[in-house]
Design an enzyme around this catalytic site. Structure first.
Site, PDB file in Angstrom:
ATOM      1  N   ALA A  32      -7.822   4.830   5.159  1.00 29.97           N
ATOM      2  CA  ALA A  32      -9.206   4.429   4.957  1.00 29.97           C
ATOM      3  C   ALA A  32      -9.475   3.082   5.633  1.00 29.97           C
ATOM      4  CB  ALA A  32      -9.495   4.327   3.467  1.00 29.97           C
ATOM      5  N   ASN A  55       0.815  -1.223   0.000  1.00 26.17           N
ATOM      6  CA  ASN A  55       0.000   0.000   0.000  1.00 26.17           C
ATOM      7  C   ASN A  55       0.851   1.276   0.000  1.00 26.17           C
ATOM      8  OD1 ASN A  55       0.981  -0.068   2.577  1.00 26.17           O
ATOM      9  ND2 ASN A  55      -1.005  -0.163   3.594  1.00 26.17           N
ATOM     10  N   HIS A  59      -5.318   6.165  10.542  1.00 27.09           N
ATOM     11  CA  HIS A  59      -4.150   6.370   9.678  1.00 27.09           C
ATOM     12  C   HIS A  59      -4.495   6.335   8.197  1.00 27.09           C
ATOM     13  CE1 HIS A  59      -4.279   2.171   8.753  1.00 27.09           C
ATOM     14  NE2 HIS A  59      -3.064   2.091   8.294  1.00 27.09           N
ATOM     15  N   GLU A 113       2.059  10.424  -3.958  1.00 29.24           N
ATOM     16  CA  GLU A 113       0.912  10.992  -4.658  1.00 29.24           C
ATOM     17  C   GLU A 113       1.013  12.521  -4.775  1.00 29.24           C
ATOM     18  OE1 GLU A 113      -3.281   9.185  -4.222  1.00 29.24           O
ATOM     19  OE2 GLU A 113      -3.380  10.989  -2.993  1.00 29.24           O
ATOM     20  N   ASN A 117       3.152   3.435  12.800  1.00 27.82           N
ATOM     21  CA  ASN A 117       3.482   2.137  13.414  1.00 27.82           C
ATOM     22  C   ASN A 117       4.622   2.359  14.395  1.00 27.82           C
ATOM     23  OD1 ASN A 117       1.701   0.772  11.763  1.00 27.82           O
ATOM     24  ND2 ASN A 117       3.251  -0.284  10.565  1.00 27.82           N
TER      25      ASN A 117
END
Lengths: 475, 142
Positions: free
Chosen positions: A400, A201, A398, A205, A324
């Site tokens: 969706a 993931n 954090h 962007e 994390n």
């Protein structure tokens, strides 16, 4: 999850009452629909975490929570400094995984016609995908120095500007990180990986701000409508994965040695103050330092791309956070400020106003809380709140959160057609793997807007701006 | 009869190997894991590496085996396609595994990379005997 087995505190908070071996209750944040859609396993995992020695107040699950290993993804657990434990299951194998958001002085109109060029340039410059490696090859000593100093080392070596440091959580560097407790194997796996995105993931962007909810906070963060931002999501790469793997074994033995009652093998742990616990903590700080450093090098590469296409454009750090982690923080416990070890797994730190950890110009607002959406939808910047400090040790969602398995996603979507679909929406994407790309289809995730509404309404953090994607590179 | 498969998990992927012996189930479990990362059919056995690992019990040995393969592959930039476990021996305490694996250097053009496996976890970890076959399974973090 069966809602009838939960005690409703309010529209956005649901309690799993303390029963059996639980030492504290569990609290799940989210609206009724989000909570109902969560797997029954989430409840089980929240309960198991609630049974860990030294856990304080409650075992928490954020609105994007889904079933993971150990803590659910979106789980938060704070531990007493004397009685508490530390667990790999509370941090994850990708320790330090997080988000960096950059703000530019460019606007949508200025960049629109050059998105393809920019994304292509990033795709060629930022190594991504399975086993990706970059150009920085560190000697043994340099690796140790990087692990000890994190982003500071990276900056010293010319990959960034001093202003970046101030806007990175923990200033991108934990004191006490000890590379002596990181295995040779982990250091060998690092070779050439600093400054690489990885896969799954992880993404980079290009976004623009399409909606402002809180003008004052947006101004403090230096954000305005139609502004171009860049978000980078990645972690501590193979080095971090190996540290997790090494200590999972150590903690499995420690759990037996210290006779820690665990309901679930994934929660193997050691007392924080034991030799094993201390070593894991110090090794994990190395992974956290590495992840901050990794994102910093990617920022440097990103700036190089911008320089080529938009000479003179400003590309500054808005914020960098890890979702994390296990960190020492001071929180109010029964009216007293105490040092506690907060595990956040797939949960963002969301400190409210006044915290000394925040840089001066954000301190009165609260920290920027970066929540990444899915490729085709949107992302958000929120601000930390006082309410969130009390409810959830200053934590928020954090992302969706996955709603569908990877296997299922691959049956529904096909990489190539997904690229086309995104293109129709005006999003130009490049991916190192079509199959990996299909697994990350926007439809495989929960509705990020619903998650953000729940975070906002629960008071964990408040919306500041929304970003829409223009281009993305995926590992 | 299928020898290995992946099973569903919300965020990650389950890997499961079947075999007439525990050794064979472990070997096939490794195949399931590498299939998560690449197209296994494209991997040629050009290099061979000896694998040795130990753990306190059989379940943890399976995870240790998978994680050892991941780190060996990571360090040498390899991808494996053939797995042979010579033996799993009961030691005191615990178990020891000795095996050899074959593969070649990772080549994104050739191996159709999918997604990186970060680690094998203890989640849904099970070594079981069902009728006349063994099953070894766990969740891998991607």
């Amino acid at each position: 999850m069966e809602i009838k087995n939960l005690r409703k505190i309010n529209d956005y908070q649901w309690e799993i009452p303390k029963t059996g071996k639980m030492l504290v209750p569990g609290i799940i944040f989210g609206d009724q629909k989000l909570v109902e859609e969560m797997d029954e396993k989430v409840k089980e995992q929240v309960q198991n975490v609630a049974s860990l020695p030294g856990i304080l107040k409650a075992s928490l699950a954020m609105p994007d929570c889904h079933w993971g290993y150990g803590l659910p993804i979106g789980g938060v657990a704070a531990m007493d400094q004397n009685e508490g434990v530390i667990t790999v299951g509370g941090i994850g194998f990708d320790s330090g995984c997080g988000l960096r958001t950059l703000k530019t002085d460019l606007t949508l109109d200025e960049i629109k016609s050059k998105i393809k060029e920019l994304v292509d340039s990033l795709f060629e410059t930022v190594p991504c995908g399975l086993g990706s490696r970059g150009k920085i090859i560190l000697s043994k000593k340099e690796t140790d120095d990087l692990l000890k100093e994190g982003t500071k080392w990276v900056l010293k070596n010319g990959y960034g500007v001093k202003d970046d440091l101030e806007y990175i959580e923990d200033n991108g560097s934990f004191e006490g990180a000890n590379p002596d407790y990181v295995s040779e194997r982990a250091k060998k796996r690092e070779r050439g990986q600093v400054g690489t995105l990885g896969s799954g993931n992880h993404y980079e962007e290009i976004q623009y701000i399409d909606e402002i909810y809180d003008k004052e906070a947006a101004q403090k963060f230096g954000l305005f409508k139609n502004q171009i931002l860049v978000s980078i999501h990645c972690g501590s790469r193979a080095l971090g994965h190996q540290i997790g793997t090494d200590y999972l074994k150590v903690l499995a033995k420690a759990s037996r040695k210290y006779h820690i009652p665990i309901n679930d093998r994934e929660l193997v742990c050691a007392p924080i103050n034991s030799k094993e616990g201390q070593r894991y903590f110090m090794a994990n700080l190395c992974a956290l330092n590495y992840s901050y450093a990794n994102r910093q090098v990617i920022v440097h590469l990103t700036r190089e791309c911008f320089k080529k296409i938009f000479p003179g454009a400003k590309v500054e750090t808005l914020w960098d956070l890890t979702h994390n982690s296990a960190r020492w923080e001071k929180h109010e416990i029964n009216g007293e400020f105490k040092k506690v070890l907060v595990h956040r797994k797939g949960a963002t730190r969301a400190f409210g106003p006044g915290r000394e950890e925040l840089p001066e110009n954000y301190r009165m607002v609260g920290q920027p809380v970066l929540i990444g959406g899915t490729m085709g939808t949107c992302s958000f910047v929120l601000k930390g709140t006082e309410v969130g400090m009390n409810l959830a040790f200053g934590s928020a969602s954090h992302g969706a959160g996955r709603a569908m398995s990877r296997t299922k996603a691959k049956k529904i979507w096909w990489g190539q057609s997904l690229l086309e679909e995104l293109k129709q929406k005006g999003i130009y994407a490049r991916a190192a793997s079509f199959s990996g790309f299909a697994e990350e289809a926007p439809g495989a995730y929960k509705d990020v807007t619903q998650v953000i509404e729940a975070v906002d309404k629960a008071g964990l953090a408040k919306k500041v701006v929304r970003m829409k994607p223009l281009g993305v590179i995926k590992g | 009869m299928k020898t290995y498969e992946q099973f569903e998990h919300k965020a990650d992927v389950g890997v499961r190997g079947y075999g007439k012996t525990v050794e064979e189930a472990f070997e096939n479990g490794a195949k399931a894991m590498f299939e998560v990362m690449v197209n296994l059919a494209k991997v040629e056995p050009k290099k061979e590496i000896k694998i040795e690992c130990k753990a306190d019990n059989l379940e943890e040995l399976f995870v240790e085996w998978l994680n050892t393969l991941l780190s060996e592959a990571g360090i040498e930039n390899l991808v494996f396609g053939e797995f042979k476990i010579k033996e799993i021996k009961k030691t005191n305490p615990g178990y020891k595994l000795v095996g050899v694996v074959q593969g070649e250097e990772l080549n994104p053009e050739k191996h159709e990379p999918k997604v990186e496996v970060k680690a094998a976890t203890y989640s849904q970890l099970k070594i079981e005997r069902e009728g006349n076959q063994y099953i070894a399974q766990t969740i891998v973090d991607v």
